[in-house]
Scaffold this motif. Structure first.
Motif, mmCIF file in Angstrom:
data_model
loop_
_atom_site.group_PDB
_atom_site.id
_atom_site.type_symbol
_atom_site.label_atom_id
_atom_site.label_comp_id
_atom_site.label_asym_id
_atom_site.label_seq_id
_atom_site.Cartn_x
_atom_site.Cartn_y
_atom_site.Cartn_z
ATOM 1 N N VAL A 1 0.836 -1.283 0.081
ATOM 2 C CA VAL A 1 -0.007 -0.123 0.001
ATOM 3 C C VAL A 1 0.994 1.259 0.050
ATOM 4 C CG1 VAL A 1 -1.743 1.115 1.292
ATOM 5 C CG2 VAL A 1 -1.839 -1.060 1.115
ATOM 6 N N ALA A 2 1.912 1.343 0.648
ATOM 7 C CA ALA A 2 2.838 2.473 0.821
ATOM 8 C C ALA A 2 3.468 2.727 -0.741
ATOM 9 C CB ALA A 2 4.000 2.238 1.757
ATOM 10 N N GLN A 3 3.769 1.551 -1.138
ATOM 11 C CA GLN A 3 4.366 1.606 -2.502
ATOM 12 C C GLN A 3 3.384 2.400 -3.470
ATOM 13 O OE1 GLN A 3 7.704 0.697 -3.553
ATOM 14 N NE2 GLN A 3 7.268 1.991 -5.596
ATOM 15 N N LYS A 4 2.060 2.056 -3.643
ATOM 16 C CA LYS A 4 0.991 2.335 -4.258
ATOM 17 C C LYS A 4 0.882 3.852 -3.950
ATOM 18 C CE LYS A 4 -1.423 -1.878 -5.495
ATOM 19 N NZ LYS A 4 -2.699 -2.587 -5.220
ATOM 20 N N ASP B 1 3.933 5.759 -5.485
ATOM 21 C CA ASP B 1 3.541 5.967 -7.053
ATOM 22 C C ASP B 1 2.726 7.076 -7.465
ATOM 23 O OD1 ASP B 1 5.529 4.081 -7.242
ATOM 24 O OD2 ASP B 1 4.217 2.360 -7.671
ATOM 25 N N VAL B 2 1.292 6.678 -6.706
ATOM 26 C CA VAL B 2 0.174 7.880 -7.237
ATOM 27 C C VAL B 2 0.673 9.351 -7.011
ATOM 28 C CG1 VAL B 2 -2.113 8.644 -6.455
ATOM 29 C CG2 VAL B 2 -1.445 6.145 -6.931
ATOM 30 N N GLU C 1 5.459 18.528 -21.414
ATOM 31 C CA GLU C 1 4.794 17.681 -21.942
ATOM 32 C C GLU C 1 4.415 16.639 -20.647
ATOM 33 O OE1 GLU C 1 7.808 15.074 -24.416
ATOM 34 O OE2 GLU C 1 7.013 16.565 -25.122
ATOM 35 N N ALA C 2 3.378 15.718 -20.615
ATOM 36 C CA ALA C 2 3.354 14.826 -19.770
ATOM 37 C C ALA C 2 2.767 13.484 -20.487
ATOM 38 C CB ALA C 2 2.276 14.980 -18.793
ATOM 39 N N THR C 3 3.287 12.282 -19.970
ATOM 40 C CA THR C 3 2.919 11.203 -20.693
ATOM 41 C C THR C 3 2.592 10.448 -19.362
ATOM 42 O OG1 THR C 3 4.568 11.004 -22.299
ATOM 43 C CG2 THR C 3 3.516 8.986 -22.000
ATOM 44 N N GLY C 4 1.021 9.691 -19.576
ATOM 45 C CA GLY C 4 0.311 8.996 -18.576
ATOM 46 C C GLY C 4 0.514 7.589 -18.574
ATOM 47 N N VAL C 5 0.346 6.643 -17.557
ATOM 48 C CA VAL C 5 0.498 5.433 -17.484
ATOM 49 C C VAL C 5 -0.177 4.638 -18.663
ATOM 50 C CG1 VAL C 5 0.436 3.483 -15.974
ATOM 51 C CG2 VAL C 5 1.271 5.531 -15.114
ATOM 52 N N ASP C 6 -1.420 5.297 -18.712
ATOM 53 C CA ASP C 6 -2.265 4.578 -19.908
ATOM 54 C C ASP C 6 -2.128 4.871 -21.407
ATOM 55 O OD1 ASP C 6 -3.031 7.183 -19.907
ATOM 56 O OD2 ASP C 6 -5.092 6.829 -19.687
ATOM 57 N N GLY C 7 -0.922 5.840 -21.666
ATOM 58 C CA GLY C 7 -0.297 5.921 -23.013
ATOM 59 C C GLY C 7 -0.826 7.281 -23.297
#
Length: 115
Positions: A55-58, A61-62, A78-84
């Protein structure tokens, strides 16, 4: 979690403010120790301990992703999201659908100078 903290706070307040004396304190402390020593409670405690690093890792990351996105928006980079998904000052691409959005007002030497 908030309810647990509230109950702990109420319990501490009651103990500190109780006029019943040492006998009541010992009774409350004994019941608390009995509950804490309950195998079901300890089983849940161990489950939480086992899940805590994940949980701490998640959460970390968020938080890093949110900070990166906020920095990108503030600096205009610019920014690239995890979902592409992809976004910069002139447009964006939705990673899940592939739809693009382009801001045509900022192209060229100036929006008022375009043909």
């Amino acid at each position: 979690m908030k309810k647990i903290l509230l109950l702990v706070g109420v319990g501490i307040g009651y103990i500190l403010g109780a006029k019943a004396g040492r006998e009541r304190y010992d009774q409350i402390a004994g019941k608390a120790n009995e509950v804490w020593g309950n195998p079901k409670v300890q089983e849940k405690v161990e489950e939480v301990k086992a899940q805590a690093p994940e949980v701490a890792q998640k959460v970390g990351d968020v938080a890093k992703d949110a900070a990166s996105q906020a920095k990108s928006k503030v600096t205009g980079h610019e920014a690239t999201g995890v979902d592409g998904s992809y976004e910069n000052a002139t447009g964006a691409v939705d990673g899940s659908t592939g739809d693009t959005v382009v801001d045509t007002t900022g192209f060229g030497p100036g929006g008022d100078k375009l043909p």
